[in-house]
Design a protein around this motif. Structure first.
Motif, short mmCIF file in Angstrom:
data_model
loop_
_atom_site.label_atom_id
_atom_site.label_comp_id
_atom_site.label_asym_id
_atom_site.label_seq_id
_atom_site.Cartn_x
_atom_site.Cartn_y
_atom_site.Cartn_z
N SER A 1 3.72 -9.90 -13.45
CA SER A 1 4.39 -8.87 -14.24
C SER A 1 3.52 -7.65 -14.50
N TRP A 2 4.22 -6.53 -14.70
CA TRP A 2 3.64 -5.30 -15.26
C TRP A 2 4.34 -5.11 -16.60
N GLU A 3 3.64 -5.26 -17.68
CA GLU A 3 4.27 -5.16 -19.00
C GLU A 3 4.00 -3.79 -19.61
N GLY A 4 5.01 -3.27 -20.30
CA GLY A 4 4.89 -1.97 -20.95
C GLY A 4 4.64 -0.84 -19.96
N TYR A 5 5.37 -0.86 -18.84
CA TYR A 5 5.16 0.12 -17.77
C TYR A 5 6.07 1.32 -17.98
N ASP A 6 5.52 2.51 -17.79
CA ASP A 6 6.29 3.74 -17.93
C ASP A 6 7.34 3.81 -16.82
N SER A 7 8.61 3.81 -17.20
CA SER A 7 9.68 3.80 -16.21
C SER A 7 9.67 5.03 -15.32
N ASP A 8 9.13 6.14 -15.82
CA ASP A 8 9.08 7.37 -15.01
C ASP A 8 8.13 7.23 -13.82
N LEU A 9 7.25 6.24 -13.88
CA LEU A 9 6.25 6.07 -12.82
C LEU A 9 6.68 5.05 -11.76
N ILE A 10 7.83 4.42 -11.95
CA ILE A 10 8.27 3.39 -11.00
C ILE A 10 8.66 4.04 -9.68
N SER A 11 8.13 3.51 -8.58
CA SER A 11 8.52 4.00 -7.26
C SER A 11 8.75 2.82 -6.33
N PHE A 12 9.60 3.02 -5.36
CA PHE A 12 9.94 1.97 -4.41
C PHE A 12 8.69 1.47 -3.68
N ILE A 13 7.87 2.38 -3.19
CA ILE A 13 6.71 1.98 -2.39
C ILE A 13 5.69 1.21 -3.21
N ASP A 14 5.55 1.55 -4.50
CA ASP A 14 4.61 0.81 -5.35
C ASP A 14 5.06 -0.63 -5.55
N LEU A 15 6.36 -0.84 -5.69
CA LEU A 15 6.88 -2.20 -5.85
C LEU A 15 6.67 -3.01 -4.57
N VAL A 16 6.95 -2.37 -3.44
CA VAL A 16 6.75 -3.04 -2.15
C VAL A 16 5.27 -3.37 -1.94
N ASN A 17 4.40 -2.43 -2.27
CA ASN A 17 2.96 -2.65 -2.09
C ASN A 17 2.44 -3.76 -2.99
N GLU A 18 3.06 -3.96 -4.14
CA GLU A 18 2.64 -5.06 -5.02
C GLU A 18 2.93 -6.41 -4.36
N TYR A 19 4.07 -6.49 -3.67
CA TYR A 19 4.40 -7.73 -2.97
C TYR A 19 3.49 -7.96 -1.77
N THR A 20 3.22 -6.92 -1.00
CA THR A 20 2.41 -7.10 0.21
C THR A 20 0.92 -7.17 -0.10
N GLY A 21 0.48 -6.48 -1.15
CA GLY A 21 -0.94 -6.47 -1.48
C GLY A 21 -1.35 -7.60 -2.40
N GLU A 22 -0.75 -7.64 -3.58
CA GLU A 22 -1.13 -8.61 -4.59
C GLU A 22 -0.55 -9.99 -4.33
N LEU A 23 0.69 -10.04 -3.84
CA LEU A 23 1.39 -11.33 -3.70
C LEU A 23 1.41 -11.85 -2.27
N MET A 24 0.72 -11.16 -1.36
CA MET A 24 0.46 -11.65 0.00
C MET A 24 1.70 -11.80 0.86
N TYR A 25 2.73 -11.00 0.63
CA TYR A 25 3.88 -10.99 1.54
C TYR A 25 3.47 -10.28 2.83
N LEU A 26 4.01 -10.73 3.95
CA LEU A 26 3.72 -10.08 5.23
C LEU A 26 4.30 -8.67 5.24
N GLY A 27 5.48 -8.54 4.71
CA GLY A 27 6.17 -7.26 4.63
C GLY A 27 7.45 -7.49 3.85
N VAL A 28 7.96 -6.47 3.22
CA VAL A 28 9.17 -6.62 2.41
C VAL A 28 10.37 -6.15 3.23
#
Length: 303
Positions: free
Chosen positions: A29-56
């Motif tokens: 989780s990202w708690e207390g995150y500024d909604s204005d900063l949410i981007s599609f690529i950042d969410l995808v990168n969290e899965y591929t970088g932090e959570l070790m997905y091959l690709g989303v």
């Protein structure tokens, strides 16, 4: 500025029936995150970088009503942000790995096409109740699955190494291991048995990822669930589209020692040239004199 909690579900399985369901496993989780900063690529990168997905392949969000919607790009993010309210500040995301089958869910930009009134959407209270019921079901499943995991780990630990490595010919999703070193042993023996020169990629002390040669679709990702013993295969494409590897980097002296351990214990006079010839004849794989010599010495020193 609106602060939201972003929940990344991962490690579970998609259930593709009349209604799409997801068996929950792990959360990040990202708690207390500024909604204005949410981007599609950042969410995808969290899965591929932090959570070790091959690709989303697909990024999916869950509404309080329990329905799933696909977020395709930043237009989907903008649509999602327009739905944020005091009752909806907990954004639950899911991802379909590139090796998995896609999930048939509507695009969130068409949300109002099928939901003309926001009053039809449940509140956070309903969401919590649904989560509670789902979590209870999940926990019930995991209790049974936990015993299966323990049994599988025991089988893995005691797996016999025969001449043709028949017990190491196949991998399957959910396959469990005692720990990461046990995974490495199994993958190396799998590589020898199948004559495939797998390459370790993007791994650490808790997670291992292997691919085959460029152009081959094979991939396997192994890591732990946290609340379950050992580690297991989470992502797997078992298909190969490559030739046999005559020179296999995965067949190191440790693997050779595992393969010949019983034979050398029974016959310490077994010659190094015979070891090389046996591997060549059985697996059509070349191994060096030095590797076999070191493997033999390692086994005999432990007698």
């Amino acid at each position: 500025m609106t602060l939201v909690d972003i929940i990344f579900h991962h490690g579970g399985d998609w259930i593709r029936k009349a209604h799409v369901l997801y068996s929950k496993k792990l959360v990040h989780s990202w708690e207390g995150y500024d909604s204005d900063l949410i981007s599609f690529i950042d969410l995808v990168n969290e899965y591929t970088g932090e959570l070790m997905y091959l690709g989303v392949q697909q990024l999916i969000v869950n509404r309080p009503s329990g329905d799933f919607y696909e977020v395709v790009d930043d237009s989907g993010i903008r649509k999602l942000l327009s739905l944020i309210s005091d009752e909806f500040k907990r954004l639950k995301f899911y991802a379909v790995d590139e090796c998995e089958l896609s999930v048939n869910v509507p695009n969130i930009v068409h949300y109002f096409d099928s939901h003309p009134s926001l009053t039809e959407v449940g509140t956070d209270c309903i969401e919590v109740e649904c989560e509670s019921e789902s979590d209870n079901d999940s926990e019930g499943d995991e209790v049974g699955y936990d015993s299966e995991e323990l049994q599988t780990i025991a089988c893995q630990k005691n797996r016999e190494i025969d001449v043709g490595l028949q017990n190491y010919m196949e991998l399957y999703k959910g396959m469990s291991f005692k720990d990461i070193p046990e995974v490495r042993k199994c993958i190396n023996l799998y590589s020898l048995a199948n004559k495939k020169d797998l390459k370790q990629e993007k791994s650490d002390k808790e997670r291992l990822r292997y691919k085959c040669v460029p152009g081959c679709p094979f991939v396997v990702l192994i890591y732990g669930d946290g609340n379950l013993p050992g580690v297991r295969i989470k992502t797997l494409n078992p298909e190969h589209a490559c030739d046999e590897a005559f020179d296999n980097s995965r067949v190191d002296y440790h693997t050779i020692a595992l393969y010949f351990k019983k034979k050398l214990q029974d016959n310490p006079m077994y010659k190094i040239k015979e070891m090389r010839a046996d591997i060549k004849n059985m697996f059509n794989t070349n191994v060096s004199y030095g590797k076999c010599k070191r493997a033999k010495r390692d086994i005999l020193e432990k007698l």
